[in-house]
Design a protein around this motif. Structure first.
Motif, PDB file in Angstrom:
ATOM      1  N   TYR A  74     -16.723   5.294   7.776  1.00 44.63           N
ATOM      2  CA  TYR A  74     -16.217   4.575   8.952  1.00 44.63           C
ATOM      3  C   TYR A  74     -15.474   3.306   8.528  1.00 44.63           C
ATOM      4  O   TYR A  74     -14.396   3.005   9.035  1.00 44.63           O
ATOM      5  CB  TYR A  74     -17.385   4.234   9.865  1.00 44.63           C
ATOM      6  N   ILE A  75     -16.047   2.585   7.564  1.00 45.93           N
ATOM      7  CA  ILE A  75     -15.402   1.359   7.081  1.00 45.93           C
ATOM      8  C   ILE A  75     -14.082   1.673   6.395  1.00 45.93           C
ATOM      9  O   ILE A  75     -13.083   0.965   6.573  1.00 45.93           O
ATOM     10  CB  ILE A  75     -16.353   0.602   6.132  1.00 45.93           C
ATOM     11  N   GLN A  76     -14.049   2.764   5.606  1.00 44.65           N
ATOM     12  CA  GLN A  76     -12.808   3.159   4.952  1.00 44.65           C
ATOM     13  C   GLN A  76     -11.724   3.495   5.968  1.00 44.65           C
ATOM     14  O   GLN A  76     -10.548   3.205   5.748  1.00 44.65           O
ATOM     15  CB  GLN A  76     -13.059   4.369   4.040  1.00 44.65           C
ATOM     16  N   SER A  77     -12.114   4.103   7.080  1.00 43.75           N
ATOM     17  CA  SER A  77     -11.126   4.492   8.095  1.00 43.75           C
ATOM     18  C   SER A  77     -10.564   3.288   8.836  1.00 43.75           C
ATOM     19  O   SER A  77      -9.348   3.157   8.998  1.00 43.75           O
ATOM     20  CB  SER A  77     -11.762   5.475   9.087  1.00 43.75           C
ATOM     21  N   ILE A  78     -11.447   2.404   9.290  1.00 49.23           N
ATOM     22  CA  ILE A  78     -10.975   1.280  10.105  1.00 49.23           C
ATOM     23  C   ILE A  78     -10.310   0.198   9.262  1.00 49.23           C
ATOM     24  O   ILE A  78      -9.618  -0.666   9.805  1.00 49.23           O
ATOM     25  CB  ILE A  78     -12.124   0.655  10.924  1.00 49.23           C
ATOM     26  N   SER A  79     -10.502   0.236   7.933  1.00 47.43           N
ATOM     27  CA  SER A  79      -9.895  -0.799   7.095  1.00 47.43           C
ATOM     28  C   SER A  79      -8.376  -0.711   7.076  1.00 47.43           C
ATOM     29  O   SER A  79      -7.700  -1.688   6.747  1.00 47.43           O
ATOM     30  CB  SER A  79     -10.435  -0.710   5.664  1.00 47.43           C
ATOM     31  N   PHE A  80      -7.839   0.446   7.444  1.00 46.78           N
ATOM     32  CA  PHE A  80      -6.384   0.618   7.437  1.00 46.78           C
ATOM     33  C   PHE A  80      -5.748   0.362   8.797  1.00 46.78           C
ATOM     34  O   PHE A  80      -4.523   0.470   8.935  1.00 46.78           O
ATOM     35  CB  PHE A  80      -6.021   2.032   6.969  1.00 46.78           C
ATOM     36  N   LEU A  81      -6.552   0.032   9.807  1.00 45.84           N
ATOM     37  CA  LEU A  81      -6.008  -0.197  11.144  1.00 45.84           C
ATOM     38  C   LEU A  81      -4.964  -1.314  11.189  1.00 45.84           C
ATOM     39  O   LEU A  81      -3.923  -1.169  11.833  1.00 45.84           O
ATOM     40  CB  LEU A  81      -7.142  -0.493  12.130  1.00 45.84           C
ATOM     41  N   PRO A  82      -5.203  -2.467  10.532  1.00 44.60           N
ATOM     42  CA  PRO A  82      -4.173  -3.515  10.581  1.00 44.60           C
ATOM     43  C   PRO A  82      -2.835  -3.087   9.973  1.00 44.60           C
ATOM     44  O   PRO A  82      -1.805  -3.700  10.277  1.00 44.60           O
ATOM     45  CB  PRO A  82      -4.798  -4.656   9.751  1.00 44.60           C
ATOM     46  N   MET A  83      -2.830  -2.040   9.138  1.00 46.82           N
ATOM     47  CA  MET A  83      -1.586  -1.582   8.535  1.00 46.82           C
ATOM     48  C   MET A  83      -0.776  -0.720   9.489  1.00 46.82           C
ATOM     49  O   MET A  83       0.458  -0.685   9.406  1.00 46.82           O
ATOM     50  CB  MET A  83      -1.881  -0.776   7.254  1.00 46.82           C
ATOM     51  N   ILE A  84      -1.449   0.006  10.382  1.00 49.92           N
ATOM     52  CA  ILE A  84      -0.757   0.969  11.239  1.00 49.92           C
ATOM     53  C   ILE A  84      -0.583   0.485  12.674  1.00 49.92           C
ATOM     54  O   ILE A  84       0.252   1.025  13.404  1.00 49.92           O
ATOM     55  CB  ILE A  84      -1.493   2.322  11.224  1.00 49.92           C
ATOM     56  N   CYS A 115      -3.244  -8.920   5.675  1.00 44.46           N
ATOM     57  CA  CYS A 115      -2.990  -8.736   4.242  1.00 44.46           C
ATOM     58  C   CYS A 115      -4.132  -8.006   3.545  1.00 44.46           C
ATOM     59  O   CYS A 115      -3.917  -7.343   2.520  1.00 44.46           O
ATOM     60  CB  CYS A 115      -2.774 -10.090   3.562  1.00 44.46           C
ATOM     61  N   LEU A 116      -5.329  -8.119   4.090  1.00 46.74           N
ATOM     62  CA  LEU A 116      -6.523  -7.558   3.461  1.00 46.74           C
ATOM     63  C   LEU A 116      -6.418  -6.060   3.183  1.00 46.74           C
ATOM     64  O   LEU A 116      -6.750  -5.613   2.075  1.00 46.74           O
ATOM     65  CB  LEU A 116      -7.740  -7.864   4.334  1.00 46.74           C
ATOM     66  N   PRO A 117      -5.958  -5.221   4.127  1.00 42.66           N
ATOM     67  CA  PRO A 117      -5.875  -3.780   3.835  1.00 42.66           C
ATOM     68  C   PRO A 117      -4.919  -3.439   2.693  1.00 42.66           C
ATOM     69  O   PRO A 117      -5.167  -2.487   1.947  1.00 42.66           O
ATOM     70  CB  PRO A 117      -5.381  -3.179   5.156  1.00 42.66           C
ATOM     71  N   PHE A 118      -3.840  -4.197   2.546  1.00 45.02           N
ATOM     72  CA  PHE A 118      -2.890  -3.918   1.471  1.00 45.02           C
ATOM     73  C   PHE A 118      -3.512  -4.207   0.101  1.00 45.02           C
ATOM     74  O   PHE A 118      -3.315  -3.454  -0.853  1.00 45.02           O
ATOM     75  CB  PHE A 118      -1.626  -4.752   1.672  1.00 45.02           C
ATOM     76  N   VAL A 119      -4.259  -5.295   0.021  1.00 40.55           N
ATOM     77  CA  VAL A 119      -4.954  -5.608  -1.238  1.00 40.55           C
ATOM     78  C   VAL A 119      -5.993  -4.535  -1.537  1.00 40.55           C
ATOM     79  O   VAL A 119      -6.095  -4.036  -2.669  1.00 40.55           O
ATOM     80  CB  VAL A 119      -5.625  -6.995  -1.165  1.00 40.55           C
ATOM     81  N   TYR A 120      -6.749  -4.151  -0.516  1.00 40.85           N
ATOM     82  CA  TYR A 120      -7.777  -3.116  -0.693  1.00 40.85           C
ATOM     83  C   TYR A 120      -7.169  -1.815  -1.194  1.00 40.85           C
ATOM     84  O   TYR A 120      -7.708  -1.166  -2.105  1.00 40.85           O
ATOM     85  CB  TYR A 120      -8.497  -2.897   0.635  1.00 40.85           C
ATOM     86  N   LEU A 121      -6.033  -1.424  -0.622  1.00 42.41           N
ATOM     87  CA  LEU A 121      -5.395  -0.163  -1.016  1.00 42.41           C
ATOM     88  C   LEU A 121      -4.918  -0.210  -2.469  1.00 42.41           C
ATOM     89  O   LEU A 121      -5.127   0.747  -3.232  1.00 42.41           O
ATOM     90  CB  LEU A 121      -4.215   0.114  -0.083  1.00 42.41           C
ATOM     91  N   MET A 122      -4.297  -1.305  -2.877  1.00 42.94           N
ATOM     92  CA  MET A 122      -3.764  -1.402  -4.235  1.00 42.94           C
ATOM     93  C   MET A 122      -4.880  -1.488  -5.274  1.00 42.94           C
ATOM     94  O   MET A 122      -4.800  -0.859  -6.337  1.00 42.94           O
ATOM     95  CB  MET A 122      -2.848  -2.619  -4.347  1.00 42.94           C
ATOM     96  N   VAL A 123      -5.907  -2.250  -4.979  1.00 42.28           N
ATOM     97  CA  VAL A 123      -7.012  -2.366  -5.939  1.00 42.28           C
ATOM     98  C   VAL A 123      -7.800  -1.066  -5.994  1.00 42.28           C
ATOM     99  O   VAL A 123      -8.267  -0.656  -7.066  1.00 42.28           O
ATOM    100  CB  VAL A 123      -7.914  -3.558  -5.579  1.00 42.28           C
ATOM    101  N   SER A 124      -7.942  -0.378  -4.855  1.00 43.28           N
ATOM    102  CA  SER A 124      -8.673   0.888  -4.838  1.00 43.28           C
ATOM    103  C   SER A 124      -8.013   1.925  -5.731  1.00 43.28           C
ATOM    104  O   SER A 124      -8.702   2.693  -6.413  1.00 43.28           O
ATOM    105  CB  SER A 124      -8.764   1.430  -3.411  1.00 43.28           C
ATOM    106  N   SER A 125      -6.675   1.974  -5.722  1.00 44.46           N
ATOM    107  CA  SER A 125      -5.974   2.937  -6.568  1.00 44.46           C
ATOM    108  C   SER A 125      -6.245   2.661  -8.047  1.00 44.46           C
ATOM    109  O   SER A 125      -6.296   3.589  -8.862  1.00 44.46           O
ATOM    110  CB  SER A 125      -4.475   2.888  -6.291  1.00 44.46           C
ATOM    111  N   ARG A 126      -6.428   1.393  -8.380  1.00 45.09           N
ATOM    112  CA  ARG A 126      -6.751   1.038  -9.766  1.00 45.09           C
ATOM    113  C   ARG A 126      -8.216   1.339 -10.082  1.00 45.09           C
ATOM    114  O   ARG A 126      -8.535   1.822 -11.171  1.00 45.09           O
ATOM    115  CB  ARG A 126      -6.464  -0.453  -9.969  1.00 45.09           C
ATOM    116  N   VAL A 127      -9.097   1.093  -9.122  1.00 42.36           N
ATOM    117  CA  VAL A 127     -10.522   1.331  -9.339  1.00 42.36           C
ATOM    118  C   VAL A 127     -10.810   2.828  -9.468  1.00 42.36           C
ATOM    119  O   VAL A 127     -11.681   3.244 -10.248  1.00 42.36           O
ATOM    120  CB  VAL A 127     -11.341   0.710  -8.190  1.00 42.36           C
ATOM    121  N   ASP A 128     -10.092   3.658  -8.714  1.00 41.63           N
ATOM    122  CA  ASP A 128     -10.323   5.107  -8.756  1.00 41.63           C
ATOM    123  C   ASP A 128     -10.044   5.687 -10.137  1.00 41.63           C
ATOM    124  O   ASP A 128     -10.633   6.712 -10.511  1.00 41.63           O
ATOM    125  CB  ASP A 128      -9.459   5.812  -7.714  1.00 41.63           C
TER     126      ASP A 128
END
Length: 291
Positions: free
Chosen positions: A128-138, A172-185
């Motif tokens: 649920y947190i992963q889904s709503i974290s992208f709301l500010p982007m869309i 700005c938070l979702p964009f940072v989360y997305l970029m760092v997540s791609s590196r963490v994966d």
């Protein structure tokens, strides 16, 4: 035995060189035969022209002697006006810089820690947190701005520099989360196990192993946040109070006619941002190579 080993290594090296040469030759011949390559180059040239010709027009007219659209001669008149008689403009740029750096710093810390925690730990409500974290982007910016305005008014918070920083941190938070997540994966978890085997604590592992390894993603998110913050107009105009950031100041100026001072400021910003981008690119390359 040593001679035989060196001979085998030499033959393998020659074979690798030959294979790489064959691969390059095949790639060149494929490019020549494939019509898609030439059409993609044409599309690329049109895209670059579409993006950069307006910038060159702005730079060209920043040296125009007159205020109109007709070029009447070279002059540094508008640069003199910019640096000597545009105090309010520089103040708006200072506000934008303060907001951008503050919100990017906060969003980078929260987004990086969120990316590490959500990617590596299991807990209730993770999906649920992963889904709503992208709301500010869309979500449309006007919806984000109105929602933040209602929330900030509901908690009786005075609109000003603080509310702008909160709003910018939010989107700005979702964009940072997305970029760092791609590196963490793509992170190699074995080095964390190695650090634990060597006696490192969780805190030491975080600051000495994990963060240096994902630093390119963190810096990319930080720079993206600064860019998004500086150029934002819609959300800022709803939560700014009486603070004029650069986009709001420019908007208020062009309501009374476009001033060539904006062209001069645009050229100065292009030079500054270009220099920062080049330095960061080289720095991130060196940092990635070292780690």
């Amino acid at each position: 035995m040593e001679f035989l080993t060196s001979l085998i290594v030499h033959k393998l090296h020659k074979k690798n060189i030959k294979n790489s040469e064959n691969a390059r030759h095949a790639k060149r011949s494929w490019k020549k035969r494939n019509p898609v390559v030439s059409s993609s180059k044409t599309v690329l040239l049109f895209t670059l022209a579409f993006l950069y010709i307006p910038l060159f027009v702005i730079i060209f007219y920043s040296f125009n002697k007159s205020e109109g659209s007709h070029f009447t001669g070279l002059s540094f008149r508008w640069y003199e006006e910019l640096f000597l008689h545009s105090g309010n403009l520089w103040m708006s740029l200072l506000y934008s810089a303060i907001v951008a750096l503050s919100s990017a710093f906060i969003a980078t810390i929260l987004g990086s820690l969120a990316a590490i925690g959500i990617s590596w730990y299991k807990f209730f409500g993770k999906g649920y947190i992963q889904s709503i974290s992208f709301l500010p982007m869309i979500l449309p910016e006007v919806i984000m701005g109105v929602s933040l305005l209602i929330f900030l008014s509901g908690i009786n918070m005075d609109l000003g520099l603080g509310t702008i920083i909160i709003a910018h941190t939010t989107f700005c938070l979702p964009f940072v989360y997305l970029m760092v997540s791609s590196r963490v994966d793509n992170f190699d978890y074995s080095i964390i196990e190695a650090s634990h085997d060597l006696g490192a604590t969780e805190t030491e592992t975080l600051f000495k192993v994990i963060i240096p390894a994902i630093m390119p993603g963190i810096m990319s998110g930080f720079m993206m946040s600064i860019t998004l913050s500086i150029e934002d107009f819609v959300i800022t105009s709803l939560v700014n109070g009486n603070i004029e950031t650069l986009p709001i100041f420019v908007y208020n100026m062009i309501r009374h006619g476009v001033s060539p001072v904006i062209n001069a400021l645009s050229f100065v910003l292009i030079l500054g941002i270009g220099a920062i981008a080049i330095l960061l690119r080289k720095g991130l390359k060196s940092f990635a190579a070292a780690h």
